[in-house]
Scaffold this motif. Sequence first.
Motif, PDB file in Angstrom:
ATOM      1  N   ASN A  36       0.826  -1.206   0.000  1.00  0.00           N
ATOM      2  CA  ASN A  36       0.000   0.000   0.000  1.00  0.00           C
ATOM      3  C   ASN A  36       0.864   1.262   0.000  1.00  0.00           C
ATOM      4  O   ASN A  36       0.602   2.218  -0.737  1.00  0.00           O
ATOM      5  CB  ASN A  36      -0.910  -0.019   1.228  1.00  0.00           C
ATOM      6  N   MET A  37       1.902   1.252   0.823  1.00  0.00           N
ATOM      7  CA  MET A  37       2.808   2.398   0.877  1.00  0.00           C
ATOM      8  C   MET A  37       3.513   2.596  -0.468  1.00  0.00           C
ATOM      9  O   MET A  37       3.644   3.727  -0.962  1.00  0.00           O
ATOM     10  CB  MET A  37       3.833   2.189   1.984  1.00  0.00           C
ATOM     11  N   ARG A  38       3.960   1.509  -1.055  1.00  0.00           N
ATOM     12  CA  ARG A  38       4.667   1.591  -2.333  1.00  0.00           C
ATOM     13  C   ARG A  38       3.773   2.158  -3.440  1.00  0.00           C
ATOM     14  O   ARG A  38       4.229   2.910  -4.310  1.00  0.00           O
ATOM     15  CB  ARG A  38       5.163   0.194  -2.727  1.00  0.00           C
ATOM     16  N   LEU A  39       2.505   1.790  -3.410  1.00  0.00           N
ATOM     17  CA  LEU A  39       1.589   2.138  -4.501  1.00  0.00           C
ATOM     18  C   LEU A  39       0.882   3.479  -4.292  1.00  0.00           C
ATOM     19  O   LEU A  39       0.061   3.877  -5.114  1.00  0.00           O
ATOM     20  CB  LEU A  39       0.557   1.024  -4.668  1.00  0.00           C
ATOM     21  N   ARG A  40       1.220   4.188  -3.248  1.00  0.00           N
ATOM     22  CA  ARG A  40       0.532   5.446  -2.971  1.00  0.00           C
ATOM     23  C   ARG A  40       0.828   6.516  -4.008  1.00  0.00           C
ATOM     24  O   ARG A  40       0.014   7.431  -4.203  1.00  0.00           O
ATOM     25  CB  ARG A  40       0.893   5.960  -1.577  1.00  0.00           C
ATOM     26  N   ASP A  41       1.999   6.411  -4.684  1.00  0.00           N
ATOM     27  CA  ASP A  41       2.374   7.467  -5.620  1.00  0.00           C
ATOM     28  C   ASP A  41       2.833   6.920  -6.969  1.00  0.00           C
ATOM     29  O   ASP A  41       3.556   7.584  -7.693  1.00  0.00           O
ATOM     30  CB  ASP A  41       3.472   8.351  -5.021  1.00  0.00           C
ATOM     31  N   ARG A  42       2.422   5.698  -7.285  1.00  0.00           N
ATOM     32  CA  ARG A  42       2.758   5.136  -8.598  1.00  0.00           C
ATOM     33  C   ARG A  42       1.682   4.130  -8.985  1.00  0.00           C
ATOM     34  O   ARG A  42       1.020   3.546  -8.121  1.00  0.00           O
ATOM     35  CB  ARG A  42       4.138   4.496  -8.598  1.00  0.00           C
TER      36      ARG A  42
ATOM     37  N   GLY B 136       6.665   1.580 -11.093  1.00  0.00           N
ATOM     38  CA  GLY B 136       6.448   2.835 -11.813  1.00  0.00           C
ATOM     39  C   GLY B 136       5.127   2.848 -12.552  1.00  0.00           C
ATOM     40  O   GLY B 136       4.112   2.347 -12.070  1.00  0.00           O
ATOM     41  N   GLU B 137       5.148   3.388 -13.754  1.00  0.00           N
ATOM     42  CA  GLU B 137       3.924   3.550 -14.528  1.00  0.00           C
ATOM     43  C   GLU B 137       3.646   2.390 -15.468  1.00  0.00           C
ATOM     44  O   GLU B 137       2.602   2.370 -16.123  1.00  0.00           O
ATOM     45  CB  GLU B 137       3.993   4.856 -15.329  1.00  0.00           C
ATOM     46  N   ASP B 138       4.555   1.429 -15.550  1.00  0.00           N
ATOM     47  CA  ASP B 138       4.397   0.297 -16.463  1.00  0.00           C
ATOM     48  C   ASP B 138       4.209  -0.998 -15.689  1.00  0.00           C
ATOM     49  O   ASP B 138       4.868  -1.245 -14.670  1.00  0.00           O
ATOM     50  CB  ASP B 138       5.620   0.159 -17.377  1.00  0.00           C
TER      51      ASP B 138
ATOM     52  N   PHE C 252      -6.454  -0.816   2.838  1.00  0.00           N
ATOM     53  CA  PHE C 252      -5.292  -0.440   2.036  1.00  0.00           C
ATOM     54  C   PHE C 252      -5.762   0.086   0.684  1.00  0.00           C
ATOM     55  O   PHE C 252      -5.781  -0.625  -0.310  1.00  0.00           O
ATOM     56  CB  PHE C 252      -4.386  -1.664   1.838  1.00  0.00           C
ATOM     57  N   ARG C 253      -6.149   1.350   0.635  1.00  0.00           N
ATOM     58  CA  ARG C 253      -6.825   1.859  -0.561  1.00  0.00           C
ATOM     59  C   ARG C 253      -5.924   1.911  -1.790  1.00  0.00           C
ATOM     60  O   ARG C 253      -6.391   1.708  -2.910  1.00  0.00           O
ATOM     61  CB  ARG C 253      -7.450   3.225  -0.294  1.00  0.00           C
ATOM     62  N   HIS C 254      -4.643   2.188  -1.620  1.00  0.00           N
ATOM     63  CA  HIS C 254      -3.754   2.229  -2.785  1.00  0.00           C
ATOM     64  C   HIS C 254      -3.510   0.822  -3.318  1.00  0.00           C
ATOM     65  O   HIS C 254      -3.503   0.600  -4.532  1.00  0.00           O
ATOM     66  CB  HIS C 254      -2.432   2.906  -2.413  1.00  0.00           C
ATOM     67  N   PHE C 255      -3.319  -0.110  -2.399  1.00  0.00           N
ATOM     68  CA  PHE C 255      -3.210  -1.509  -2.819  1.00  0.00           C
ATOM     69  C   PHE C 255      -4.491  -1.959  -3.508  1.00  0.00           C
ATOM     70  O   PHE C 255      -4.441  -2.624  -4.549  1.00  0.00           O
ATOM     71  CB  PHE C 255      -2.935  -2.419  -1.614  1.00  0.00           C
ATOM     72  N   LYS C 256      -5.649  -1.622  -2.948  1.00  0.00           N
ATOM     73  CA  LYS C 256      -6.915  -2.070  -3.523  1.00  0.00           C
ATOM     74  C   LYS C 256      -7.081  -1.557  -4.948  1.00  0.00           C
ATOM     75  O   LYS C 256      -7.558  -2.292  -5.823  1.00  0.00           O
ATOM     76  CB  LYS C 256      -8.083  -1.605  -2.646  1.00  0.00           C
TER      77      LYS C 256
END
Length: 240
Positions: free
Chosen positions: A147-153, A158-160, A185-189
Amino acid sequence: MIDLYYWPTPNGKKISIFLEETGTPYTLKPVDISHGDQFTPEYLKLNPNHRMPAIVDTEPKDGGAPVGVFESGAILFYLAEKTGKLWPQDLRTKYDVAQWVIWQMANQGPKLGEAGHFRRLGDREGDQSYAVRRFTDEANRLYGVLNMRLRDRRYLAGEDFTIADIISYPWTVNWQAQGQDINEFRHFKRWFEEVGARPGVQRGLAVGADLSTDQSKLAPEEQAHIRKILYNQRAIHLPD
């Protein structure tokens, strides 16, 4: 041609997803782990760790003899290099992907597997409350890492979409059995739903759906026999 030695588990599905995502031709070679196919002498020559999956590339890039690879992370590195897909090779992204592939192999897979194991075990082997708490909490920690990793990508590297996403996704499909609530975990979800909607991922998950058996519907003695094969394994001793 890739021969895929496979059973429909999260580790097996990592490879079928890659092959379906990239349109790489392959032949499915079922390895029924509930019946001990992974311990046959023929399979042990391919994978001395008597686990699944494994591949044999009958047409390697160097034109030489067939190449066999075991361990899902190593297989994904091999296939990505062979096809030139889903593993960018610029220096920074290459190792961004590599570290998340290794993170999955060293952390996510083992710990989520233990969480599922002890939560399924119940009290058949005595009080498992500490083990259930230990691995359920560790699973929660690891979902938090994602979740932390995906909060800004968009994706893990990255973007791919890359093999970092492919290797991590199958172990998250059974989040409920691991005692988790992905709404925490909203970014993970968001990532989970986006990856799960990919047609190639869906095809990869469906590979071998007709192979496995619902063990809960088997007779108790059959269930006990399968548990004996799968759990509490000890070393295979060399013949005299």
